[in-house]
Design a protein around this motif. Structure first.
Motif, PDB file in Angstrom:
ATOM      1  N   GLU A  94      -4.892  20.569  24.326  1.00 22.65           N
ATOM      2  CA  GLU A  94      -3.732  21.433  24.052  1.00 22.65           C
ATOM      3  C   GLU A  94      -3.474  22.482  25.143  1.00 22.65           C
ATOM      4  OE1 GLU A  94      -1.923  24.225  20.512  1.00 22.65           O
ATOM      5  OE2 GLU A  94      -3.751  23.094  20.153  1.00 22.65           O
ATOM      6  N   PRO A  95      -4.501  23.193  25.651  1.00 15.92           N
ATOM      7  CA  PRO A  95      -4.210  24.198  26.685  1.00 15.92           C
ATOM      8  C   PRO A  95      -3.529  23.615  27.925  1.00 15.92           C
ATOM      9  CG  PRO A  95      -6.399  24.552  25.783  1.00 15.92           C
ATOM     10  CD  PRO A  95      -5.917  23.229  25.244  1.00 15.92           C
TER      11      PRO A  95
ATOM     12  N   MET B 264      -3.668  17.656  36.113  1.00 19.03           N
ATOM     13  CA  MET B 264      -3.760  18.173  37.475  1.00 19.03           C
ATOM     14  C   MET B 264      -3.487  19.664  37.414  1.00 19.03           C
ATOM     15  SD  MET B 264      -3.962  17.010  40.639  1.00 19.03           S
ATOM     16  CE  MET B 264      -3.620  17.622  42.259  1.00 19.03           C
ATOM     17  N   ASP B 265      -4.484  20.456  37.837  1.00 15.58           N
ATOM     18  CA  ASP B 265      -4.258  21.902  37.864  1.00 15.58           C
ATOM     19  C   ASP B 265      -4.686  22.463  39.213  1.00 15.58           C
ATOM     20  OD1 ASP B 265      -7.084  22.435  37.607  1.00 15.58           O
ATOM     21  OD2 ASP B 265      -6.899  22.184  35.460  1.00 15.58           O
TER      22      ASP B 265
ATOM     23  N   ARG C 227       5.731  14.692  33.095  1.00 13.19           N
ATOM     24  CA  ARG C 227       4.963  15.825  32.576  1.00 13.19           C
ATOM     25  C   ARG C 227       4.948  15.750  31.056  1.00 13.19           C
ATOM     26  NH1 ARG C 227       3.755  20.354  35.588  1.00 13.19           N
ATOM     27  NH2 ARG C 227       5.413  19.844  37.039  1.00 13.19           N
ATOM     28  N   ALA C 228       3.764  15.924  30.473  1.00 10.11           N
ATOM     29  CA  ALA C 228       3.612  15.818  29.018  1.00 10.11           C
ATOM     30  C   ALA C 228       3.495  17.209  28.411  1.00 10.11           C
ATOM     31  CB  ALA C 228       2.377  14.997  28.670  1.00 10.11           C
ATOM     32  N   GLY C 229       4.314  17.474  27.414  1.00  4.36           N
ATOM     33  CA  GLY C 229       4.224  18.716  26.655  1.00  4.36           C
ATOM     34  C   GLY C 229       3.515  18.467  25.336  1.00  4.36           C
ATOM     35  N   LEU C 230       3.457  19.486  24.519  1.00  5.29           N
ATOM     36  CA  LEU C 230       2.780  19.373  23.226  1.00  5.29           C
ATOM     37  C   LEU C 230       3.359  18.257  22.358  1.00  5.29           C
ATOM     38  CD1 LEU C 230       2.259  23.145  22.401  1.00  5.29           C
ATOM     39  CD2 LEU C 230       0.503  21.470  23.033  1.00  5.29           C
ATOM     40  N   ASP C 231       4.642  17.964  22.542  1.00  9.81           N
ATOM     41  CA  ASP C 231       5.280  16.914  21.757  1.00  9.81           C
ATOM     42  C   ASP C 231       4.789  15.513  22.134  1.00  9.81           C
ATOM     43  OD1 ASP C 231       6.549  17.212  24.281  1.00  9.81           O
ATOM     44  OD2 ASP C 231       8.374  16.249  23.534  1.00  9.81           O
ATOM     45  N   ARG C 232       4.018  15.405  23.211  1.00  4.16           N
ATOM     46  CA  ARG C 232       3.489  14.114  23.664  1.00  4.16           C
ATOM     47  C   ARG C 232       1.976  14.005  23.421  1.00  4.16           C
ATOM     48  NH1 ARG C 232       7.134  12.237  27.601  1.00  4.16           N
ATOM     49  NH2 ARG C 232       6.350  10.166  27.153  1.00  4.16           N
TER      50      ARG C 232
ATOM     51  N   GLY D 103       1.630  22.704  31.072  1.00  7.75           N
ATOM     52  CA  GLY D 103       2.389  21.717  31.845  1.00  7.75           C
ATOM     53  C   GLY D 103       1.564  21.032  32.920  1.00  7.75           C
ATOM     54  N   GLU D 104       0.254  20.902  32.710  1.00  7.80           N
ATOM     55  CA  GLU D 104      -0.634  20.319  33.716  1.00  7.80           C
ATOM     56  C   GLU D 104      -0.984  18.856  33.440  1.00  7.80           C
ATOM     57  OE1 GLU D 104      -2.951  24.527  34.632  1.00  7.80           O
ATOM     58  OE2 GLU D 104      -3.881  23.051  33.312  1.00  7.80           O
ATOM     59  N   THR D 105      -0.559  18.329  32.315  1.00  5.45           N
ATOM     60  CA  THR D 105      -0.910  16.962  31.945  1.00  5.45           C
ATOM     61  C   THR D 105       0.297  16.051  32.134  1.00  5.45           C
ATOM     62  OG1 THR D 105      -2.588  17.734  30.407  1.00  5.45           O
ATOM     63  CG2 THR D 105      -1.778  15.496  30.074  1.00  5.45           C
ATOM     64  N   TRP D 106       0.017  14.857  32.617  1.00  6.59           N
ATOM     65  CA  TRP D 106       1.051  13.867  32.922  1.00  6.59           C
ATOM     66  C   TRP D 106       0.762  12.566  32.191  1.00  6.59           C
ATOM     67  CZ3 TRP D 106       4.949  15.197  36.424  1.00  6.59           C
ATOM     68  CH2 TRP D 106       4.768  16.427  37.061  1.00  6.59           C
ATOM     69  N   LEU D 107       1.815  11.896  31.789  1.00  2.00           N
ATOM     70  CA  LEU D 107       1.719  10.527  31.287  1.00  2.00           C
ATOM     71  C   LEU D 107       2.233   9.616  32.391  1.00  2.00           C
ATOM     72  CD1 LEU D 107       3.021  10.965  27.656  1.00  2.00           C
ATOM     73  CD2 LEU D 107       0.728  10.216  28.328  1.00  2.00           C
TER      74      LEU D 107
END
Length: 184
Positions: free
Chosen positions: A52-53, A75-76, A14-19, A58-62
């Motif tokens: 960013e949203p 994925m939402d 899971r990618a956060g803003l820091d990624r 927490g919907e974006t993955w690397l």
């Protein structure tokens, strides 16, 4: 989650803003490749405000392959573009892979279908620019059924201030439950 792809260990993180930079790097690489092939699917460069949203939620993955970032996907569990469609679903957005990981998209789609199954939803849904015949054929070849074309306004064009209209093809994959049967 760790899985195997072509003899290489894959990791979905899971990618956060820091990624953000890593996510944008993969998206920009994919967008550049599409643009070089004459495919008008994405902007030449993604802006942070656009992703960013989803990162905040927490919907974006690397996706890592062999320790390197090879792809990204969002994925939402809600999408107003599908408000007219019944059933619980997961919605896939911004699936992109680096050219060095060509072919990884199929494994990401499998991972997304697994996420839908785990959540107990019925469908994996996505959309793509209607003019991208090659991508539409790819999704259909992976078992996705076409669910119509819709017109949506895109991001404002910076030069004219107008919002261009895009035609998007919607696709849906029925995902059987853990017992192998569809709930519907």
């Amino acid at each position: 989650m760790t899985v195997d792809w072509n003899g290489t260990e894959l990791g979905f993180e899971r990618a956060g803003l820091d990624r953000m930079d890593e996510v944008l790097g993969v998206l920009d690489d994919a967008a550049g490749w599409l643009g070089s092939r004459g495919v008008d699917q994405w902007p030449a460069r993604f802006e942070a405000a656009f992703v960013e949203p989803a990162l905040s939620r927490g919907e974006t993955w690397l996706v890592r392959s062999g320790g390197e970032v090879a792809g990204t996907v969002t994925m939402d569990w809600a999408d107003k573009l599908w408000a007219d469609s019944p059933g619980e679903a997961g919605y896939l957005h911004r699936l992109a892979v680096r050219r060095s990981a060509a072919g990884l998209g199929a494994r990401i789609l499998d991972w997304a279908a697994d996420a839908v199954r785990t959540r107990g939803a019925d469908y994996l849904r996505l959309d793509c620019v209607a003019g991208n015949a090659r991508l539409r054929a790819y999704y259909e070849g992976r078992g996705f059924a076409p669910r119509g074309v819709v017109a949506v306004e895109g991001a404002p064009d910076r030069r004219t201030g107008e919002k261009p209209v895009y035609r998007l093809s919607r696709y849906e994959l029925a995902v059987p439950g853990r017992d192998g049967h569809h709930r519907a």
